[in-house]
Scaffold this motif. Structure first.
Motif, PDB file in Angstrom:
ATOM      1  N   UNK A   1       0.812  -1.224   0.000  1.00  0.00           N
ATOM      2  CA  UNK A   1       0.000   0.000   0.000  1.00  0.00           C
ATOM      3  C   UNK A   1       0.844   1.272   0.000  1.00  0.00           C
ATOM      4  N   UNK A   2       2.162   1.138   0.037  1.00  0.00           N
ATOM      5  CA  UNK A   2       3.017   2.314  -0.020  1.00  0.00           C
ATOM      6  C   UNK A   2       3.575   2.774   1.303  1.00  0.00           C
ATOM      7  N   UNK A   3       3.262   2.077   2.381  1.00  0.00           N
ATOM      8  CA  UNK A   3       3.836   2.410   3.689  1.00  0.00           C
ATOM      9  C   UNK A   3       5.307   1.994   3.714  1.00  0.00           C
ATOM     10  N   UNK A   4       6.040   2.491   4.698  1.00  0.00           N
ATOM     11  CA  UNK A   4       7.421   2.073   4.929  1.00  0.00           C
ATOM     12  C   UNK A   4       7.453   1.121   6.111  1.00  0.00           C
ATOM     13  N   UNK A   5       8.016  -0.055   5.911  1.00  0.00           N
ATOM     14  CA  UNK A   5       8.187  -1.013   6.997  1.00  0.00           C
ATOM     15  C   UNK A   5       9.675  -1.173   7.274  1.00  0.00           C
ATOM     16  N   UNK A   6      10.072  -0.816   8.483  1.00  0.00           N
ATOM     17  CA  UNK A   6      11.475  -0.928   8.889  1.00  0.00           C
ATOM     18  C   UNK A   6      11.708  -2.346   9.408  1.00  0.00           C
ATOM     19  N   UNK A   7      12.362  -3.166   8.612  1.00  0.00           N
ATOM     20  CA  UNK A   7      12.549  -4.581   8.945  1.00  0.00           C
ATOM     21  C   UNK A   7      13.869  -4.797   9.684  1.00  0.00           C
ATOM     22  N   UNK A   8      13.836  -5.647  10.674  1.00  0.00           N
ATOM     23  CA  UNK A   8      15.038  -6.018  11.407  1.00  0.00           C
ATOM     24  C   UNK A   8      15.866  -7.001  10.570  1.00  0.00           C
ATOM     25  N   UNK A   9      17.183  -6.872  10.555  1.00  0.00           N
ATOM     26  CA  UNK A   9      18.025  -7.887   9.916  1.00  0.00           C
ATOM     27  C   UNK A   9      18.217  -9.072  10.858  1.00  0.00           C
ATOM     28  N   UNK A  10      17.119  -9.647  11.287  1.00  0.00           N
ATOM     29  CA  UNK A  10      17.152 -10.662  12.342  1.00  0.00           C
ATOM     30  C   UNK A  10      17.837 -11.943  11.903  1.00  0.00           C
ATOM     31  N   UNK A  11      17.928 -12.146  10.591  1.00  0.00           N
ATOM     32  CA  UNK A  11      18.605 -13.344  10.092  1.00  0.00           C
ATOM     33  C   UNK A  11      20.087 -13.364  10.456  1.00  0.00           C
ATOM     34  N   UNK A  12      20.627 -12.210  10.872  1.00  0.00           N
ATOM     35  CA  UNK A  12      22.040 -12.135  11.260  1.00  0.00           C
ATOM     36  C   UNK A  12      22.256 -12.384  12.752  1.00  0.00           C
ATOM     37  N   UNK A  13      21.182 -12.678  13.479  1.00  0.00           N
ATOM     38  CA  UNK A  13      21.305 -12.979  14.895  1.00  0.00           C
ATOM     39  C   UNK A  13      20.858 -11.831  15.780  1.00  0.00           C
TER      40      UNK A  13
END
Length: 216
Positions: free
Chosen positions: A86-98
């Motif tokens: 929908x055009x929002x910004x989602x700040x994703x965690x780089x959780x795959x790095x631990x």
């Protein structure tokens, strides 16, 4: 501030009410924390039908599981699937790095987002919220984001916003449904030192269904 409890007949009605509340508060845009897990997904699907200034909305999930980005357990993936593009910004965690790397990477991001306009959280059967578990070290973290190890529910490695971050908002809304949450909700409302008690805001609301919150 003591939570204000509002009880709805069904989980679906509680989710619809939560979506309407989110839409009202974010109609012109804003910065918000959205809960992970399965409980709020119905609310997010309802919210996706709302006419909001989506391009002005910045979101971050309350916590993330340290699994690959494509894993179905990821909170950010579930949120994107529920809301759509929908055009929002989602700040994703780089959780795959631990947990440690993810927490360090997100500290400055969260610092740029606080204070939040709104925080939506859930409540676990053990009284946890976000990935803040009873008696866990993250509850005492002086940072905005904290690594979580040996979480009592899988996966054990996580990253979470801390009480310091989650308290920087005028409003925290908890969506709590199902009979399994009833004991934890009762204990929290009675004043027990569960993780939600560490999160302080001028307005704290609880939208619950009858199974979780009836007669409390």
């Amino acid at each position: 501030m003591a939570p204000t409890l509002k009880v709805f007949p069904t989980a679906q009605e509680a989710a619809t009410a939560a979506a309407a509340f989110l839409a009202e508060r974010l109609r012109a845009g804003g910065r918000a924390v959205f809960a992970g897990g399965r409980t709020p997904l119905a609310a997010y699907r309802h919210l996706a039908q709302s006419d909001l200034h989506w391009s002005r909305i910045q979101l971050i999930v309350s916590d993330e599981r340290c699994v690959p980005p494509e894993a179905p357990e990821r909170n950010d993936r579930a949120l994107r699937e529920a809301l759509g593009n929908l055009g929002y910004t989602l700040h994703a965690y780089p959780a795959e790095h631990g947990p440690v790397a993810a927490a360090e990477a997100m500290e400055a991001v969260v610092a740029s987002l606080v204070p939040f306009d709104l925080v939506l959280l859930g409540l676990g059967e053990d009284g946890h919220t976000a990935s803040l578990f009873p008696a866990h070290a993250a509850l005492e973290a002086p940072t905005l984001v904290a690594p979580v190890f040996q979480a009592p529910k899988p996966p054990p490695s996580r990253v979470t916003l801390t009480p310091r971050a989650l308290s920087q908002t005028p409003t925290v809304l908890y969506l709590v449904t199902g009979s399994g949450k009833r004991a934890a909700l009762r204990a929290w409302l009675a004043g027990e030192d569960l993780p939600p008690k560490r999160i302080q805001a001028p307005e704290v609301l609880v939208f619950a269904d009858t199974a979780a919150g009836g007669d409390l």
